[in-house]
Write a protein that holds these residues in place. Sequence first.
Motif, PDB file in Angstrom:
ATOM      1  N   ASN A   1     -16.536   1.601  12.097  1.00  0.00           N
ATOM      2  CA  ASN A   1     -15.604   1.953  13.621  1.00  0.00           C
ATOM      3  C   ASN A   1     -15.674   3.460  14.009  1.00  0.00           C
ATOM      4  O   ASN A   1     -16.027   4.065  13.042  1.00  0.00           O
TER       5      ASN A   1
ATOM      6  N   ASN B   1     -16.414  -2.670   8.766  1.00  0.00           N
ATOM      7  CA  ASN B   1     -16.110  -3.854   9.499  1.00  0.00           C
ATOM      8  C   ASN B   1     -16.452  -5.252   8.721  1.00  0.00           C
ATOM      9  O   ASN B   1     -16.368  -6.457   8.841  1.00  0.00           O
TER      10      ASN B   1
ATOM     11  N   ASP C   1     -14.154   1.407   3.535  1.00  0.00           N
ATOM     12  CA  ASP C   1     -14.269   2.367   4.468  1.00  0.00           C
ATOM     13  C   ASP C   1     -14.746   3.436   4.024  1.00  0.00           C
ATOM     14  O   ASP C   1     -14.987   3.763   2.719  1.00  0.00           O
TER      15      ASP C   1
ATOM     16  N   HIS D   1     -12.256  -4.516   3.230  1.00  0.00           N
ATOM     17  CA  HIS D   1     -13.550  -4.058   3.524  1.00  0.00           C
ATOM     18  C   HIS D   1     -13.842  -2.500   3.182  1.00  0.00           C
ATOM     19  O   HIS D   1     -12.755  -1.839   3.110  1.00  0.00           O
TER      20      HIS D   1
END
Length: 584
Positions: free
Chosen positions: A391, A385, A368, A366
Amino acid sequence: MKACSPIAFAFVLLALVLSTAAHAAPQVTSALPLRQRINVPATTTIRVTFTQAIDPASVNPISFRAFGRWSGPVSGSLAVAGNTVTLTPDLPFFAGEWVTVNLSRSIENTIGEPLAKGYAWNFWIKSGAGSLDLAYEGRITTQQGQETWVQPYGGYAGDLDNDGWSDLTVPCEQTGDARIFMNNGAGAYASFTTEALVTNSQPSPNEGADFNNDGEIDIVFGDSNGDEISVLLGDGTGDFPSKTFHVAGSSVRGVGVVDLNGDGWDDIVTANFSASNLSIFINNGNGTFPPAVPKEAGGNGEVSIAVADANNDGLLDVFCGTYNSPYVVIVLLSDGNGGLAAQPPVPSGGHMWQQITCGDFNGDGHVDTAINHTFDNRMGVLHGNGLGGLNAVQSYPTGGFPMAIDAADIDGDGDLELVSSCYSSATWTLYENQGGVFTTPRTFNSSSSGSCAVMHDRDNDGDVDLTGFDEIDDWIYFYENVHATGITPSSSQVVTLQQNHPNPFNPTTTIPFELTREAEATLGVYDAGGAFVATIAEARYAAGPHEVRWNGTDARGTSVASGVYFYRLVSESTTLTRKMVLLK
């Protein structure tokens, strides 16, 4: 009317399902290399498999495109075999670069039905084994004639003349232009040419693309003091004979390139700090752009843009950071038709400046994002996510006033390091990636400001180097990645030699080395021409780490001049050499 029997009804239903399936738009079932893969070979082929056989006539260099961030538009052979399309590039990608692949919605199946939307993904080309202890190589000025301050900020390292070497495009805020440094074919840069941009502009954000699909690198520049962008179309020689200027929003601090509507042509998204919004420029299909469409992202003081697929749906999305409170990162998901849907803002932890970066930092597949907390002297990492969300931020200390941040696999171990450019401390902070957690920061010095950096294989030796910009003293700094070979000891090698610190230095520096067993060791200093300067250590040392200081004097105790010096350590059958720089 006679009722249809259950068996007949089942056959009718099956025929209807099969008919519907036969006329469904083709979809992508797999794409190679995998999205966000870090260690893709430079000679990779690109392969996409669809749910249906594809019409070869619909596959061309506009409907199936690849772009290396530094190597530029990919030329190569396109082959269609049933439901699989393969692009075989003519030339290798550049080590460590970020690659974007775009499929347009004009790709059709054999009965003329196109993709419902475009499809795109990113991956990284493998970096060779390297070291995180980068060695200072030198610096060059961005000034010419009687200039006293040009303020270089930002840089783009694309190969502008197709010679296989990374050139430098450097926007200068005080002179309102871009300076083009061509690589000399050995990893160095000398004189430059100048490209005019928007009148009275203060350019800094910039990004490369191929806006007119002619196979050459083009560049878009923002204007941090105005409301226009400059689009320069390259001709493949390092020149930009065609330029257009377009109104965005006030104070264009961030620019991103993305095919938002899947038509095979690169569009532009800007972050407008003073206007506190975004602007969307949809390509006309020839490298020109109509008036911008304003977009409210929901933030306060949008300053930064990055582009990547946040929710793994095959559409590239926009990551936007804000400068004003509440400090947030906003993900805007693409709908494939030119629209962006802002997701709930995620707290970033502090003010951000003009640059953020994206990549898969923890290896979960994923995307980031990494940011700077400019006034808190920290950088932040927000893990994605895979659904378009982020996050909570994880923060790490940096030097003073971090302004820009970038990612690259600097040590060649298959994950992405982060480099934060720190203005007030005149440093670049490099963090090693350890499974998505960043550790062991290293510091590299500028003279007056560490404004921003470009991570690229400057000398074509297969690993990633650092090119940094000092916007106060108008210098471009070069730090070279030192190959791991000769640094990590083999079973028969008694000694390892580390990079001196600080480097550059004035007046003294410390040189660390380590012995695996008790042994004689001699440490000497030589000038750039190889002439002996001084012996600074000659003794029998115990096993373990040791440090030797050099005060910048020769064998007679006379202070030496500024410049590049080599230090050479000899122990038993091993000889190791590194560079250092004395700046007075």
